[in-house]
Design an enzyme around this catalytic site. Sequence first.
Site, mmCIF file in Angstrom:
data_model
loop_
_atom_site.group_PDB
_atom_site.id
_atom_site.type_symbol
_atom_site.label_atom_id
_atom_site.label_comp_id
_atom_site.label_asym_id
_atom_site.label_seq_id
_atom_site.Cartn_x
_atom_site.Cartn_y
_atom_site.Cartn_z
ATOM 1 N N ASP A 176 0.962 -1.238 0.114
ATOM 2 C CA ASP A 176 0.177 -0.071 -0.033
ATOM 3 C C ASP A 176 0.775 1.289 -0.073
ATOM 4 O OD1 ASP A 176 -2.797 1.178 0.329
ATOM 5 O OD2 ASP A 176 -1.755 1.962 2.265
ATOM 6 N N GLU A 230 1.322 -0.203 -4.714
ATOM 7 C CA GLU A 230 0.179 0.820 -5.143
ATOM 8 C C GLU A 230 0.866 2.143 -5.455
ATOM 9 O OE1 GLU A 230 -3.402 3.136 -3.485
ATOM 10 O OE2 GLU A 230 -1.738 2.573 -2.611
#
Length: 596
Positions: free
Chosen positions: A300, A334
């Site tokens: 993330d 990401e």
Amino acid sequence: MNKLTGVLLAVTATLGVLGCSQQNDREVAQDIDAQLQHSVATAPISEQLPHYLERDIKDEVFYFVMPDRFYNGDRSNDLGSANKPESYGGFDPSSKGHYHGGDMRGLKQKLPYLQQMGITALWMTPIMRNQAVQGDSSGYHGYWVLDFTEIDPHLGSNQDLIDLIDAAHALNMKVFFDIIANHTADVIKFKECHGENGDQWLHKTPGLCDYKSKAQLANGDAYTVFVPEGKEHLKVPAWLNDPKYYNNQGDSMWHGESALYGDFAGLDDINTEHPDVVTGLIDVFKDIVTEFKPDGFRIDTVKHVNLEFWQQFSPAILAHAKQQGIPQFFMFGEVYDGEPKNLSKFVTEGKLQSILDFAFQGAVYRSLIDNQGSDELAKLFAQDSLYNGEYGDASTLVNFTGNHDMGRFAYMLNAKHPNMTEAEKLARIKLSNALMYFSRGIPVVYYGDEQGFVGDGNDKDARQDMMPSKVASYNDDDLLGTNSTTADDNFDQRHVLYQNLVSLANIYGQHKTLRHGVQQVVYSQSTPGIFALTRTDDQYQYLFVANTANTEQAVDLTMTEQDYQPVVRAEDKTESAGIININLAPLSYAIYRSKR
């Protein structure tokens, strides 16, 4: 032989003929969707692929799921852990911002549903123990981590997670964790913003502490940092409780230096430049690999962490995974950015194997929703060389069309074209799926897309329940391809989009060149219409041709190979003297194969 197995074998046999026979088009071409319309066809391609420990990432089909919103297999854990008050509560199935009860046992029960759709890899949103409640919402999504050593009690126990992984592996499916190195849950407070006890809001802008730059800190202009009484030991491992390991500079403005050092919407931003933090976080995720044996990580908020951290982190985790007997361990980051020049540096410089291809998502949006030319795809793929490096290249980028943050592809389509017929919406979604499966990279299905979920927007509005929902704003949606609503149980294996993904997975699984072959774009245009590419290895060349227009289109392609046999048949195709003429129905695609 049960009915599902019989259907699978029939489909597999047909695909084998389509891929290998030298018979003419009229004798062998089949419309796969028509073949499946009267029965529940399945595509457990995981049974046909190499063992999960040996399998290349290019063989995967991902399913991205938010466990809390999938299926409730154990109602006893719906409230979390009463023994850990910070991870208790936040359960309200009628609220789109709270826990709904999905868990590890629920996912385990539904693995056959996923396998039969052709899924080979399960990617879950973060599952480690969260702070249950922050403000007026809960940590149902998993991004408010307190404890990196155990899973969130709302989702079950560590043993439940191990059982899920074991069950997936028994089906030759992989399991990927979503991990976070950028921040933890919001525990640290600033007196200037949160008051003496951390329970007030003193700042003029609701929910925002002004960002203080490095220059301001150097001049003594810093926040008064503290941990509220009773919360000094919430985080695990224990070193994460020390404020010196955080940047403490106020909230990110999403640009400039604040994108690296600011709190992500109030979450405690970890100082990943500190050498103790680098060592500590590498050890944290090594321990997770050791205990649970996942097959990889989605990482993330990668761009909100300094590049030097990833340069140390990625090689260390990969080496450790190999030591633990996971030779094909794979990590993708990401990076929420639509420009390949910005995305690629995290592969070439950051030493990550791959990233989520937001640029692919944007090109598909422009081609199939914004009605720009099919050359939007060609422009994207022309930049693939930017990714070439020691740790990865464009062939292992992770493709998707929508997600839990930006919203679903069906929502974007509906928002842009509210008066479009359902039939055309379904056709555009099917074509977006085909582009995702057969272009270079690895496809990701966002949970619920296979059941026609639409949603009202992004974030919470794109996180519907697969199990019967009690959220009014979910249940009033007009789902595509079904008369059901999200108030119903949505695991319908006869759904037209589920069956579309079955057919794509069967093709994907039967034809290795479509997964591993080198890609070359051979045709595109500046208006909606034909887009064509080849996938080539030392044995075969596959020709993939798509029509992004809502009218029939024809194209003449000059090809070096000859005698292309159909895998998925065009409306009409002729071939002579190295020229292939293809007529494609609106919003359709065709695939042909030639021996090298």
